[in-house]
Design an enzyme around this catalytic site. Structure first.
Site, PDB file in Angstrom:
ATOM      1  N   ASP A   1       1.986  21.012 -11.629  1.00 37.29           N
ATOM      2  CA  ASP A   1       0.761  20.441 -12.178  1.00 37.29           C
ATOM      3  C   ASP A   1       0.153  19.443 -11.199  1.00 37.29           C
ATOM      4  O   ASP A   1      -1.063  19.387 -11.017  1.00 37.29           O
ATOM      5  CB  ASP A   1       1.047  19.736 -13.506  1.00 37.29           C
ATOM      6  N   HIS A   2       1.010  18.652 -10.574  1.00 38.13           N
ATOM      7  CA  HIS A   2       0.513  17.664  -9.614  1.00 38.13           C
ATOM      8  C   HIS A   2      -0.048  18.357  -8.377  1.00 38.13           C
ATOM      9  O   HIS A   2      -1.109  17.968  -7.856  1.00 38.13           O
ATOM     10  CB  HIS A   2       1.634  16.699  -9.226  1.00 38.13           C
TER      11      HIS A   2
END
Length: 407
Positions: A176-177
């Site tokens: 996600d990052h």
């Protein structure tokens, strides 16, 4: 000094980690980011609102540190998109926005009436960014994913771990990052294209493919050699260095990273560790050290475990051997003078959480630096500022919309 993106307005429907991370970066460089939350889309407000870490024993929708960290610098509004009045408010926001971001499963926004083609009817040059596991095309488009699932599907999980053990994984929602960075890059490219041509576009980001793109050497090794790319722990992936690993030091859970690139650096390591056996005939050249890697690592570890990590790392670096302490969060955040110089953890004053540190942006720009000086919005904090001040709704209208549960 000016804000590089102060001319942009973002309607942020993304939330959680991937979408919120990208728009946080845009906000840090001056974009006006309006975070729109609606419990109808996921059955809740942004999921990060209700999860830790927390600064104390208090709990509530405004107290999640993860939400605060990923939404600093943004305005926050709440709109119930199950109502026609709510959908109309969102249409009005889109009409005055440059960019719309979302990270729902493929097709969710279109079913709600806010897919790319529908948004183009509202704002022909809109830049629409969707971020989901498999993207909006292909045979897997309808599958839903979560951070650890994306990492497993992309192959990242398989590459992380120690030999002869099960894959260790890359931690919770690591992709996600990373997807947030891809998303930011794509948005800036689309903005540049629109400034040149006047045309918006749909950015379709698939996080599984973004994960695969992080494994070029593993993909190439399989394609060329049919080798499965099993994890080697902390050893060099393709036999280019030895010793190359993480070794124990004196004290509880203290470690040092050492990487010797050639015979000369092995000799320097031998001198610093006062261990002549490291330059014995069986370790004389790289090929021999690779064949005896287990014995080599055991020998290095037997030496390092008698030494303190910080002075040993300093001594090795001064001698010309690449080495570093494996730093704990305390050492990284509270004790590292370089981080203090960079200002990587600015503080913000949150009306309910209090004064807390958040993650900054790990780069410097001489003419248009980033700024993070406002905490994430409390739930619906800017309803009147945005829906009234920006969209022109009167206080009487907003009072009625609140009574009806639209906002």
């Amino acid at each position: 000094m000016s804000s590089a993106l102060s001319h942009l307005r973002v309607c942020d429907l993304g939330g959680q980690l991937a979408g919120a991370g990208a728009t946080k970066i845009l906000a840090a460089f001056g974009a006006q980011v309006i975070r729109v939350e609606d419990p109808a889309t996921r059955g809740m407000w942004d999921a990060l609102r209700g999860v830790g870490p927390f600064v104390d024993d208090r709990r509530g929708v405004n107290l999640g540190a993860g939400f605060n960290n990923h939404n600093v610098g943004k305005l926050g509004v709440t709109i119930n998109l199950r109502t026609e009045d709510g959908r109309q408010l969102l249409r009005e926001l889109v009409a005055v926005a440059d960019i719309v971001c979302e990270n729902f499963a493929a097709g969710v926004m279109a079913k709600m009436g806010f897919g790319y083609e529908q948004l183009r009817q509202i704002k022909p040059d809109i830049i629409y960014v969707s971020n989901c596991g498999f993207g909006h095309t292909g045979p897997y488009r309808d599958f839903k994913t979560w951070g650890p699932i994306v990492q497993a599907l992309s192959g990242l999980t398989f590459t992380a771990g120690l030999p002869d053990y099960e894959p260790a994984g890359w931690g919770f929602s690591y992709m996600d990052h990373v997807a947030a960075y891809y998303m930011t890059t794509a948005i800036l490219a689309a903005v540049h294209q629109r400034e040149r041509t006047g045309q918006g576009q749909h950015i379709d980001l698939a996080t599984v493919l973004a994960g695969i793109a992080m494994l070029p050497t593993e993909v190439l090794d399989w394609t060329v050699n049919q080798r499965p790319g099993r994890p080697h722990g902390n050893r060099a992936d393709f036999g280019e260095m030895a010793p190359h690993g993480i070794y124990p030091c004196a004290g509880e859970d203290r470690w040092i990273a050492i990487a010797c690139r050639d015979d000369r650096e092995v000799a320097l390591l031998s001198k610093v560790l006062d261990e002549p056996e490291l330059t014995a005939d069986r370790f004389a050249v790289l090929e021999q050290r690779l064949r005896a890697a287990d014995d080599l690592d055991e020998l290095v570890g037997s030496c390092t475990r008698r030494r303190e990590a910080v002075p040993l790392a300093s001594e090795l670096a001064a001698a010309g051997v690449p080495a570093s302490v494996v730093k704990s969060p305390r050492e990284r955040i509270d004790e590292d003078p370089d981080l203090a110089e960079w200002g990587l953890f600015p503080t913000v004053a949150h009306p309910e959480i209090g004064t807390v540190r958040v993650e900054g942006i790990p780069l410097h720009m001489s003419a248009t630096p980033w700024t993070i000086d406002r905490a994430a919005p409390c739930l619906g904090e800017h309803n009147r500022d945005v829906l009234g001040g920006l969209l022109g709704r009167s206080d009487m209208e907003l009072d009625e919309l609140t009574r009806q549960g639209v906002i």
